[in-house]
Design a protein around this motif. Sequence first.
Motif, PDB file in Angstrom:
ATOM      1  N   ALA A  72      67.858  76.476 133.652  1.00 10.95           N
ATOM      2  CA  ALA A  72      66.764  76.635 134.253  1.00 10.95           C
ATOM      3  C   ALA A  72      65.742  75.414 133.599  1.00 10.95           C
ATOM      4  CB  ALA A  72      66.342  77.464 132.573  1.00 10.95           C
ATOM      5  N   THR A  73      66.135  74.479 132.912  1.00 12.18           N
ATOM      6  CA  THR A  73      65.544  73.182 132.273  1.00 12.18           C
ATOM      7  C   THR A  73      65.243  72.192 133.669  1.00 12.18           C
ATOM      8  OG1 THR A  73      65.780  72.977 130.054  1.00 12.18           O
ATOM      9  CG2 THR A  73      64.921  71.242 130.454  1.00 12.18           C
ATOM     10  N   LYS A 124      66.411  73.520 136.646  1.00  6.60           N
ATOM     11  CA  LYS A 124      65.599  73.568 137.950  1.00  6.60           C
ATOM     12  C   LYS A 124      63.976  73.599 137.838  1.00  6.60           C
ATOM     13  CE  LYS A 124      66.837  78.236 138.414  1.00  6.60           C
ATOM     14  NZ  LYS A 124      66.497  79.720 138.468  1.00  6.60           N
ATOM     15  N   ASN A 125      63.372  73.472 136.702  1.00  6.79           N
ATOM     16  CA  ASN A 125      62.184  73.151 136.810  1.00  6.79           C
ATOM     17  C   ASN A 125      62.190  72.073 137.325  1.00  6.79           C
ATOM     18  OD1 ASN A 125      61.747  75.713 135.396  1.00  6.79           O
ATOM     19  ND2 ASN A 125      61.565  75.288 133.394  1.00  6.79           N
ATOM     20  N   ARG A 126      62.970  71.321 136.644  1.00  7.92           N
ATOM     21  CA  ARG A 126      62.506  69.889 137.053  1.00  7.92           C
ATOM     22  C   ARG A 126      62.619  69.107 138.638  1.00  7.92           C
ATOM     23  NH1 ARG A 126      62.051  65.609 133.015  1.00  7.92           N
ATOM     24  NH2 ARG A 126      62.373  67.020 130.614  1.00  7.92           N
ATOM     25  N   ASP A 153      59.691  70.493 140.571  1.00  8.70           N
ATOM     26  CA  ASP A 153      58.039  69.795 139.948  1.00  8.70           C
ATOM     27  C   ASP A 153      58.490  68.248 141.300  1.00  8.70           C
ATOM     28  OD1 ASP A 153      57.141  71.254 138.144  1.00  8.70           O
ATOM     29  OD2 ASP A 153      57.342  69.864 136.234  1.00  8.70           O
TER      30      ASP A 153
END
Length: 411
Positions: free
Chosen positions: A60-61, A63-65, A68
């Motif tokens: 998840a982390t 994926k967020n990066r 971005d």
Amino acid sequence: MRKTIDAVWRIESAKLIGGLTRVVRDVGLAEDLAQEALLEAMERWPETGIPDKPGAWLMATAKNRAIDELRRRSMLERKHHEIGQWSDSEAKFVEPVDMDEDVGDDVLRLMLVACHPVLATEARVALTLRLLGGLTTEEIARAFLVSEPTIAQRIVRAKRTLTEARVPFDVPRGAELSARLSSVLEVVYLIFNEGYSATRGDEWVRPELCEDALRLARILAHLVPNEAEVHGLVALLEIQASRNRARVGPSGEPILLMDQDRSRWDHLLVHRGLDALDRAISLGRPLGVYALQAAIAACHARARKAEDTDWVRIVALYDALAQLTQSPVVELNRAVAIAMAFGPEAGLELVDELTDEPLLQSYHLLPSVRGDLLFKLGRLREASNEFERAAFLTKNSRERALLLARVKACR
């Protein structure tokens, strides 16, 4: 906490990088994103504790990066479009992608990319251990006894080569998959062999490399269950690894197969190996190089005592292996089997035929085997010369000590 995070990384990194590579189509960028997620975990987890699903947290982390990064690149690409420099290939980069597709295929894709034939063998090994084994550059450098900058350069160049070659991140089918798999199997086997019998250094066995290779082979067998050679490789590695505890004495000295205490073999690994060999055979195809070697290893595994070994069966298996590979190393091993089955004179005759083989001129096991057969025939002076030559050629200090001890035994 650091050990726990390292363990999570070893387990999850391949799935993480594989999933990210599918999205961003760039192994280097995917690894950077995964590393950033790891760094964030190292900052947060000591305070918050390990999440219930650490792999999902990392994904998840990351994926967020990734999102971005995709947005940033999308903005950049729009700017490029405005000035008329936006290519079709770059446009594909920002297509929406489901990040939660089949994780298993992602790991297989990552294996096929890391072991792509466009890379040199050394680069494939380094990249595989980095991306799929979760090892750091320092750990890979230590395992292969080369400098950390050397490994770092290999990895950077490998990733650049993959990008420049536009290696597709997909799983080929049919004959093309079999051909690509052979490169993956070769790399995994090479990693295992370096752990099983180190080519240089002060340790003869490096169990951690054997474990990494075995883990990769098991993952591969799960991903492509209908490929007989994959099960053959798993069988070979399981059976070979089962001997590791018995292969080294209290002072780190090598103990050869026929002298090992077989009660120290790991019989769980033996059973796993025999089961994997059965699966390879059950697929009903001619046995390949790994399955044949596994069948040879199985002959040793089934012998309760060294003298119970079915050497005639092993000779027959080596005959088939030699036909398949045309390898002088296999011929040398076949000569050993013939010597064990039919006497040292028969084996020596075959070894003598290999002494002019160009590929074996710096291979220390050629004079080592010849020395052993001469020793058994009572030709001690000649045996001593061969053991001395073998000791000179090997780069492993433990093996050198063993060979020099054999020189003394000839006097």
